[in-house]
Design a protein around this motif. Structure first.
Motif, short mmCIF file in Angstrom:
data_model
loop_
_atom_site.label_atom_id
_atom_site.label_comp_id
_atom_site.label_asym_id
_atom_site.label_seq_id
_atom_site.Cartn_x
_atom_site.Cartn_y
_atom_site.Cartn_z
N GLY A 59 83.42 1.24 -38.07
CA GLY A 59 83.44 0.32 -38.18
C GLY A 59 84.23 -0.13 -39.34
O GLY A 59 85.07 -1.29 -39.89
N THR A 60 85.11 0.67 -40.20
CA THR A 60 85.75 0.97 -41.18
C THR A 60 86.21 1.74 -40.98
O THR A 60 86.95 2.52 -39.90
N GLN A 61 88.14 2.18 -41.71
CA GLN A 61 89.24 2.37 -41.58
C GLN A 61 88.71 4.28 -41.34
O GLN A 61 87.47 4.74 -41.57
N ILE A 62 89.51 4.88 -40.13
CA ILE A 62 89.34 5.35 -40.09
C ILE A 62 90.03 6.92 -40.30
O ILE A 62 91.59 7.02 -40.50
N ASP A 63 90.11 7.89 -42.05
CA ASP A 63 91.15 8.97 -42.90
C ASP A 63 90.42 9.95 -42.25
O ASP A 63 92.00 10.21 -42.78
N TYR A 64 90.09 10.18 -41.08
CA TYR A 64 90.34 12.06 -40.80
C TYR A 64 90.21 11.50 -39.13
O TYR A 64 89.19 11.34 -38.63
N PRO A 65 91.33 11.53 -38.14
CA PRO A 65 91.05 11.51 -36.99
C PRO A 65 91.14 12.71 -35.61
O PRO A 65 90.81 11.74 -34.82
N ALA A 66 90.02 13.89 -36.44
CA ALA A 66 89.98 14.57 -35.79
C ALA A 66 88.63 14.59 -35.63
O ALA A 66 87.74 14.09 -36.47
N VAL A 67 87.75 15.40 -34.96
CA VAL A 67 85.96 15.71 -34.34
C VAL A 67 86.00 16.27 -34.62
O VAL A 67 86.53 17.51 -34.64
N THR A 68 84.92 16.41 -36.00
CA THR A 68 84.55 17.29 -36.60
C THR A 68 83.24 18.16 -36.61
O THR A 68 82.20 19.46 -36.40
N GLU A 69 82.73 16.79 -36.21
CA GLU A 69 80.65 17.01 -35.92
C GLU A 69 80.51 16.41 -35.24
O GLU A 69 79.78 15.19 -34.78
N PRO A 70 80.19 16.60 -33.59
CA PRO A 70 80.07 15.18 -32.79
C PRO A 70 78.75 15.07 -32.46
O PRO A 70 78.49 16.04 -32.01
N ASP A 71 78.89 13.73 -32.71
CA ASP A 71 77.66 12.64 -32.29
C ASP A 71 77.29 12.89 -30.52
O ASP A 71 76.09 13.29 -30.35
N PHE A 72 78.38 13.26 -30.20
CA PHE A 72 77.45 13.14 -28.17
C PHE A 72 79.04 14.09 -27.84
O PHE A 72 80.39 14.07 -27.55
#
Length: 100
Positions: A59-72
């Motif tokens: 919902g806010t600006q994405i500062d790092y574009p990679a998945v680091t700790e996936p929720d799903f």
């Protein structure tokens, strides 16, 4: 929609629609007015090689574009499950497909 950051990791083999599924999730996020980053990687083989897609929704600006700790995490092969299922964050969801 109040989403701080939600990370999705999809994995399997080429030809299973992993990249398309990531694009569909990203498009759904865009339609919900979220910030979205979608990336994909796949082996040189068009069918059967390793395939991976990552989607970050926020919902806010994405500062790092990679998945680091996936929720799903979605895995469509046993190899993908062995490699990526353990990366899900505590309390996250892993969707495994049955063998065969």
């Amino acid at each position: 929609m109040d989403v701080q950051r939600y990370e999705v990791l999809l994995s399997g083999s080429g030809g299973q629609g992993i990249i398309l599924a990531g694009l569909i999730i990203a498009e759904a996020g865009i339609r919900q007015k979220l910030q979205v980053v979608q990336t994909a990687s796949y082996g040189p083989e068009s069918r059967g090689g390793a395939s991976r897609s990552e989607v970050v929704l926020s919902g806010t600006q994405i500062d790092y574009p990679a998945v680091t700790e996936p929720d799903f995490v979605i895995t469509l092969t046993q190899e993908a499950a062995d490699k990526y299922a353990s990366e899900v964050r505590s309390g996250g969801i892993v969707l495994l497909t049955p063998p065969g």
